[in-house]
Design a protein around this motif. Structure first.
Motif, PDB file in Angstrom:
ATOM      1  N   GLN A 203       0.873  -1.316   0.001  1.00  0.00           N
ATOM      2  CA  GLN A 203       0.018   0.078   0.264  1.00  0.00           C
ATOM      3  C   GLN A 203       1.002   1.271   0.058  1.00  0.00           C
ATOM      4  O   GLN A 203       0.701   2.176  -0.696  1.00  0.00           O
ATOM      5  CB  GLN A 203      -0.839  -0.097   1.209  1.00  0.00           C
ATOM      6  CG  GLN A 203      -1.643  -1.169   1.527  1.00  0.00           C
ATOM      7  CD  GLN A 203      -3.281  -0.852   1.414  1.00  0.00           C
ATOM      8  OE1 GLN A 203      -3.767   0.441   1.253  1.00  0.00           O
ATOM      9  NE2 GLN A 203      -4.205  -1.889   1.415  1.00  0.00           N
ATOM     10  N   PHE A 204       2.030   1.151   0.817  1.00  0.00           N
ATOM     11  CA  PHE A 204       2.948   2.197   0.949  1.00  0.00           C
ATOM     12  C   PHE A 204       3.594   2.417  -0.439  1.00  0.00           C
ATOM     13  O   PHE A 204       3.594   3.806  -1.121  1.00  0.00           O
ATOM     14  CB  PHE A 204       3.945   2.164   1.873  1.00  0.00           C
ATOM     15  CG  PHE A 204       4.991   3.291   2.014  1.00  0.00           C
ATOM     16  CD1 PHE A 204       4.871   4.549   2.333  1.00  0.00           C
ATOM     17  CD2 PHE A 204       6.120   2.810   1.440  1.00  0.00           C
ATOM     18  CE1 PHE A 204       5.877   5.342   2.398  1.00  0.00           C
ATOM     19  CE2 PHE A 204       7.447   3.765   1.417  1.00  0.00           C
ATOM     20  CZ  PHE A 204       6.964   4.976   1.947  1.00  0.00           C
ATOM     21  N   PHE A 205       3.961   1.416  -0.999  1.00  0.00           N
ATOM     22  CA  PHE A 205       4.738   1.361  -2.307  1.00  0.00           C
ATOM     23  C   PHE A 205       3.578   2.102  -3.372  1.00  0.00           C
ATOM     24  O   PHE A 205       3.949   2.837  -4.563  1.00  0.00           O
ATOM     25  CB  PHE A 205       5.310   0.336  -2.856  1.00  0.00           C
ATOM     26  CG  PHE A 205       6.542  -0.145  -1.950  1.00  0.00           C
ATOM     27  CD1 PHE A 205       7.445   0.774  -1.531  1.00  0.00           C
ATOM     28  CD2 PHE A 205       6.461  -1.546  -1.458  1.00  0.00           C
ATOM     29  CE1 PHE A 205       8.344   0.225  -0.828  1.00  0.00           C
ATOM     30  CE2 PHE A 205       7.672  -1.764  -0.662  1.00  0.00           C
ATOM     31  CZ  PHE A 205       8.404  -0.907  -0.341  1.00  0.00           C
ATOM     32  N   GLY A 206       2.440   1.618  -3.367  1.00  0.00           N
ATOM     33  CA  GLY A 206       1.233   2.187  -4.295  1.00  0.00           C
ATOM     34  C   GLY A 206       1.069   3.484  -4.185  1.00  0.00           C
ATOM     35  O   GLY A 206       0.960   4.124  -5.178  1.00  0.00           O
ATOM     36  N   LEU A 207       1.164   3.887  -2.827  1.00  0.00           N
ATOM     37  CA  LEU A 207       1.074   5.484  -2.587  1.00  0.00           C
ATOM     38  C   LEU A 207       2.164   6.107  -3.209  1.00  0.00           C
ATOM     39  O   LEU A 207       1.873   7.127  -4.087  1.00  0.00           O
ATOM     40  CB  LEU A 207       1.011   5.799  -1.326  1.00  0.00           C
ATOM     41  CG  LEU A 207       1.095   7.299  -0.588  1.00  0.00           C
ATOM     42  CD1 LEU A 207      -0.011   7.936  -1.250  1.00  0.00           C
ATOM     43  CD2 LEU A 207       1.182   7.557   0.759  1.00  0.00           C
ATOM     44  N   VAL A 208       3.419   5.721  -3.269  1.00  0.00           N
ATOM     45  CA  VAL A 208       4.289   6.336  -3.620  1.00  0.00           C
ATOM     46  C   VAL A 208       4.251   6.331  -5.362  1.00  0.00           C
ATOM     47  O   VAL A 208       4.414   7.506  -6.052  1.00  0.00           O
ATOM     48  CB  VAL A 208       5.838   5.990  -3.404  1.00  0.00           C
ATOM     49  CG1 VAL A 208       6.943   6.298  -4.206  1.00  0.00           C
ATOM     50  CG2 VAL A 208       6.093   5.974  -2.057  1.00  0.00           C
ATOM     51  N   GLN A 209       3.758   5.217  -5.853  1.00  0.00           N
ATOM     52  CA  GLN A 209       3.694   5.272  -7.347  1.00  0.00           C
ATOM     53  C   GLN A 209       2.533   6.151  -7.977  1.00  0.00           C
ATOM     54  O   GLN A 209       2.894   6.770  -8.781  1.00  0.00           O
ATOM     55  CB  GLN A 209       3.394   3.792  -7.632  1.00  0.00           C
ATOM     56  CG  GLN A 209       3.235   3.626  -9.291  1.00  0.00           C
ATOM     57  CD  GLN A 209       4.671   3.659  -9.723  1.00  0.00           C
ATOM     58  OE1 GLN A 209       5.870   3.434  -9.328  1.00  0.00           O
ATOM     59  NE2 GLN A 209       4.600   4.669 -10.950  1.00  0.00           N
ATOM     60  N   ASP A 210       1.383   6.025  -7.451  1.00  0.00           N
ATOM     61  CA  ASP A 210       0.403   7.139  -7.523  1.00  0.00           C
ATOM     62  C   ASP A 210       0.888   8.473  -7.317  1.00  0.00           C
ATOM     63  O   ASP A 210       0.486   9.145  -8.255  1.00  0.00           O
ATOM     64  CB  ASP A 210      -0.987   6.867  -6.441  1.00  0.00           C
ATOM     65  CG  ASP A 210      -1.408   5.400  -6.798  1.00  0.00           C
ATOM     66  OD1 ASP A 210      -1.037   4.706  -7.945  1.00  0.00           O
ATOM     67  OD2 ASP A 210      -2.329   5.073  -6.009  1.00  0.00           O
ATOM     68  N   GLY A 211       1.558   8.632  -6.406  1.00  0.00           N
ATOM     69  CA  GLY A 211       2.320   9.911  -6.025  1.00  0.00           C
ATOM     70  C   GLY A 211       3.063  10.484  -7.391  1.00  0.00           C
ATOM     71  O   GLY A 211       2.841  11.883  -7.613  1.00  0.00           O
TER      72      GLY A 211
ATOM     73  N   TYR B  48       2.196  13.620  -9.736  1.00  0.00           N
ATOM     74  CA  TYR B  48       3.242  14.833  -9.859  1.00  0.00           C
ATOM     75  C   TYR B  48       3.629  14.921 -11.420  1.00  0.00           C
ATOM     76  O   TYR B  48       3.607  16.034 -12.006  1.00  0.00           O
ATOM     77  CB  TYR B  48       4.431  14.456  -9.008  1.00  0.00           C
ATOM     78  CG  TYR B  48       5.482  15.289  -9.043  1.00  0.00           C
ATOM     79  CD1 TYR B  48       5.415  16.462  -8.411  1.00  0.00           C
ATOM     80  CD2 TYR B  48       6.622  15.457  -9.757  1.00  0.00           C
ATOM     81  CE1 TYR B  48       6.210  17.623  -8.526  1.00  0.00           C
ATOM     82  CE2 TYR B  48       7.523  15.977  -9.795  1.00  0.00           C
ATOM     83  CZ  TYR B  48       7.611  17.447  -9.387  1.00  0.00           C
ATOM     84  OH  TYR B  48       8.455  18.113  -9.221  1.00  0.00           O
ATOM     85  N   ARG B  49       3.926  13.746 -11.992  1.00  0.00           N
ATOM     86  CA  ARG B  49       4.427  13.859 -13.546  1.00  0.00           C
ATOM     87  C   ARG B  49       2.944  14.532 -14.281  1.00  0.00           C
ATOM     88  O   ARG B  49       3.332  15.369 -15.370  1.00  0.00           O
ATOM     89  CB  ARG B  49       4.712  12.565 -14.092  1.00  0.00           C
ATOM     90  CG  ARG B  49       6.100  12.368 -13.571  1.00  0.00           C
ATOM     91  CD  ARG B  49       6.479  10.971 -13.848  1.00  0.00           C
ATOM     92  NE  ARG B  49       7.734  10.414 -13.434  1.00  0.00           N
ATOM     93  CZ  ARG B  49       8.078   9.324 -13.262  1.00  0.00           C
ATOM     94  NH1 ARG B  49       7.262   8.253 -13.424  1.00  0.00           N
ATOM     95  NH2 ARG B  49       9.084   9.266 -12.719  1.00  0.00           N
ATOM     96  N   GLN B  50       2.005  14.113 -14.015  1.00  0.00           N
ATOM     97  CA  GLN B  50       0.534  14.803 -14.745  1.00  0.00           C
ATOM     98  C   GLN B  50       0.245  16.078 -14.433  1.00  0.00           C
ATOM     99  O   GLN B  50       0.194  16.970 -15.096  1.00  0.00           O
ATOM    100  CB  GLN B  50      -0.573  13.904 -14.229  1.00  0.00           C
ATOM    101  CG  GLN B  50      -0.614  12.510 -15.061  1.00  0.00           C
ATOM    102  CD  GLN B  50      -1.733  11.630 -14.524  1.00  0.00           C
ATOM    103  OE1 GLN B  50      -2.551  12.108 -13.547  1.00  0.00           O
ATOM    104  NE2 GLN B  50      -1.673  10.352 -14.658  1.00  0.00           N
ATOM    105  N   SER B  51       0.636  16.630 -13.123  1.00  0.00           N
ATOM    106  CA  SER B  51      -0.004  17.864 -12.815  1.00  0.00           C
ATOM    107  C   SER B  51       0.859  18.506 -11.745  1.00  0.00           C
ATOM    108  O   SER B  51       0.451  19.482 -11.314  1.00  0.00           O
ATOM    109  CB  SER B  51      -1.510  17.649 -12.028  1.00  0.00           C
ATOM    110  OG  SER B  51      -1.316  16.868 -11.020  1.00  0.00           O
ATOM    111  N   ALA B  52       2.102  18.154 -11.412  1.00  0.00           N
ATOM    112  CA  ALA B  52       3.019  18.573 -10.526  1.00  0.00           C
ATOM    113  C   ALA B  52       2.313  18.727  -9.193  1.00  0.00           C
ATOM    114  O   ALA B  52       2.817  19.644  -8.347  1.00  0.00           O
ATOM    115  CB  ALA B  52       3.498  20.226 -10.968  1.00  0.00           C
TER     116      ALA B  52
END
Lengths: 243, 435
Positions: free
Chosen positions: B311-319, B323-327
């Motif tokens: 779940q934590f690694f998923g949060l980082v990936q989603d994060g 970030y790449r999409q909308s900073a």
């Protein structure tokens, strides 16, 4: 026949000096001549490599009764504050950085070189060995010692002792498989005061460490009464307070 | 950089001067004890890291910086300690100045590791007041019963640790018979605004204690911690030599009402409360050829499960996707907030194996010890492997060359570490100031 009977009777009545002695009594007297029952001392260990390069360590050591020994490294700076404790066959090493004692074995060496932990934290010989036989050799005693338990570092010792002074001259340390692993030489008998007259230098070499030599020099051996609590894990960080 | 080269040359030159002196004399001045003493060590450690740009912790640290394949870091430490003894009392202090220079960060801090007053009215009685590092437990890499200490680094467990402000005493009593020693160590540990703030909840006083027994040649400790800063916990440890070259040890700790905080993949936090039991079992074995093995199994019930780490690694990936999409840094900032002391701490999960093997003085090289250390995460099958060369042949100088290979697939503890490889050379020179 009569002559033979007389000869046998004489043998029983006037036995040779070596067989007259109880080996364990002799060993106990050697122990007491080496150091009082309870004492403090300083030891300098010098490890000498085949190239002549040396490394020195100075330890403050205290011992009580047969099987309680503790030692504190006084120098060099990298070892300062380390202490070792031995209660019978239990041994611990305290390293200030680590902050708690860890169990070590008599076969390891906290200083490297030919001396191992059991040489540095030596108990009375009578605590670890029984005398099997005593011989006379070249005007000295030769004691054959056998370890009381399997946990002792060397299974057998051959100890040559000065007949007059009752001090060891040389000890050969032998494994269960009769392999010589170390020879210890006792040198330079010195009067330390308080009735303590003993070798001040112990040298050792080993066929397992060809060309290497380790030397232990004694100073300030004094009889001292010590509490049993000194020889505990909890006291190890405080050994310096005894100096 | 120039100054580091200068320090390095001093470190290497000083011991060579020391080697030049030689005789078998035993000067009594060498053993004279003064009421004061001071010394310490200077340490220089250059480090080189090969990064893993796909890893979660690389993402967290570098998403707003330029990418780096290699990182270099220079660590300089001056550790000083001193003591003053008068009568039955002693004042002791140990402080460090640490400087880190790296491609991404520079930092200097001064830390008082320990500073306390001791009163020793008898061999069996010692009172200490001040900042002191208490080290409990028999485990080499981990100590689940280390209730009043900071966690040690399993990949460098012999490092000195910073203590806490405490009032403590040792009472020791020796006996003859199977029970040879009893020692009692009560501890008072207050937590207020400027005292022990990182221990837990503030404005409370914590009480801890340890009872040590040497019984039938076995070291046994019982310990507890009670107070408002952390949940009540108790435990025990033991250590015993089965044979002179074979030692076993273990620790068991139980924490009542342990609070387990996790982060979900959407960044929200959840907490659950329950009792947690952790334990460690280990052996230390020395072979006839002077090879030593330490093997430990550590079960940490307060750690994260594989699903929770996912779940934590998923949060980082989603994060990073967001970030790449909308900073938008919202999710990455949430992930960062739960990294320190939690998901980002060393060995945050539940089941580990530790193996360290070293050989004393191989190839007839005195004072040389090569070793290898492996920490294996049993749940996600990731691991770190650290070969090391350690040399102490020059008086007061320690040289340690160590590499670290960190390996594991995605969504595993070691697979998501910032670096894949690390190389460091630690040079430490010890000195006395007042001898």
């Amino acid at each position: 026949m009569k002559k033979l009977f007389v000869l046998m009777a004489l043998c029983f009545l006037f036995p040779s000096p070596a067989s007259a002695l109880d080996g364990n009594d002799l060993l106990l007297r050697i122990d007491r001549n080496l150091n009082p029952d309870s004492y403090e001392a300083y030891k300098k260990l010098i490890n000498i490599e085949p190239s002549g390069k040396k490394k020195e360590f100075v330890l403050f050591t205290v011992k009580k009764e047969k099987d309680k020994v503790a030692a504190l490294f006084v120098s060099p700076a990298s070892e300062e504050g380390r202490s070792t404790l031995r209660l019978g066959e239990n041994m611990w090493l305290y390293i200030p950085n680590v902050g708690k004692p860890i169990r070590i074995t008599s076969l390891q060496s906290v200083v490297g070189g030919v001396f191992n932990n059991s040489d540095i934290l030596r108990l009375d010989y009578t605590a670890e060995y029984d005398v099997k036989t005593v011989e006379e050799e070249g005007g000295n005693y030769l004691l054959h010692l056998k370890a009381k338990t399997k946990t002792v570092a060397y299974d057998q010792l051959k100890m040559w002792a000065d007949r007059k002074a009752l001090l060891p001259l040389r000890i050969e340390c032998i494994t269960e498989a009769s392999m010589l692993v170390k020879t210890i030489y006792f040198k330079e008998v010195k009067d330390f005061g308080g009735g303590i007259v003993r070798p001040s230098v112990i040298e050792t070499d080993s066929p397992l460490y060809k060309g290497y030599k380790s030397i232990m020099i004694f100073a300030n051996i004094k009889e001292r009464k010590l509490d049993d609590e000194v020889f505990t894990l909890t006291f190890m960080p405080n050994l310096d307070s005894l100096r | 950089m120039k100054s580091i080269v200068r320090i390095l040359s001093i470190i290497l030159f000083l011991p060579l001067c020391a080697v030049a002196q030689d005789d078998y004399s035993f000067d009594l001045a060498e053993i004279e004890k003064k009421p004061y003493a001071a010394g310490g060590y200077l340490e220089v450690t250059p480090r080189l890291f090969y990064t893993d740009p796909d890893a979660a912790f690389y993402t967290l640290n570098f998403y707003d910086r330029a990418d780096k394949d290699w990182l270099d870091e220079y660590f300089l430490k001056l550790s000083m300690d001193g003591r003053y003894t008068k009568g039955l009392s002693e004042i002791y202090a140990r402080a460090n100045i640490n400087t880190t220079e790296s491609d991404v960060d520079s930092d200097t801090n001064i830390v008082l590791d320990e500073g306390y007053l001791s009163l020793k009215p008898a061999s069996g009685f010692n009172i200490s007041l001040g900042k002191k590092a208490l080290r409990w437990g028999k485990g080499y890499a981990w100590n689940p019963v280390g209730f009043v200490e900071r966690p040690k680094k399993p990949d460098d467990p012999e490092l000195a640790l910073e203590g806490y402000w405490v009032a403590t005493l040792d009472y020791i009593k020796s006996f003859s018979g199977p029970l040879k020693t009893v020692a009692v160590t009560p501890v008072i540990l207050p937590v207020y605004d400027h005292v022990n703030t990182d221990f837990g909840e503030r404005d409370t006083v914590n009480y801890a204690g340890k009872l040590y027994l040497l019984l039938y040649d076995t070291d046994i400790d019982f310990m507890f911690l009670k107070g408002g800063s952390r949940p009540f916990r108790f435990g025990m440890d033991f250590s015993r030599n089965i044979t002179p070259n074979f030692e076993i040890h273990g620790e068991l700790a139980r924490i009542d009402n342990s609070v387990h905080r996790v982060v979900r993949s959407d960044g929200t936090l959840a907490a659950s409360t329950g009792d947690a039991e952790s334990f460690l079992l280990g052996i230390r074995y020395l072979t006839r050829t002077d090879t030593t093995f330490i093997l430990e199994y550590y079960r940490n019930e307060t750690g994260f499960t594989g699903d929770e780490m996912d779940q934590f690694f998923g949060l980082v990936q989603d994060g990073i996707d967001l970030y790449r999409q909308s900073a938008d840094e919202t999710l990455l900032k949430r992930a960062r907030a739960v990294t320190e002391g939690s998901y980002g701490k060393q060995n945050p999960m539940r089941d580990y194996l530790y193996l360290r093997v070293w050989q004393k003085e191989p190839f007839d090289i005195p004072y040389f010890i090569p070793s290898v250390t492996c920490i294996y995460n049993m749940e996600d099958k990731s691991f770190s492997l650290s070969p090391e060369l350690f040399y102490t042949g020059i008086t007061n100088l320690e040289l340690r060359l160590r590499a670290g290979f960190i390996s594991g697939p995605g969504n595993t503890e070691f697979g998501e570490k910032q670096n894949d490889f690390r190389l460091e050379l630690r040079m430490r020179y010890y000195f006395d100031v007042l001898k």
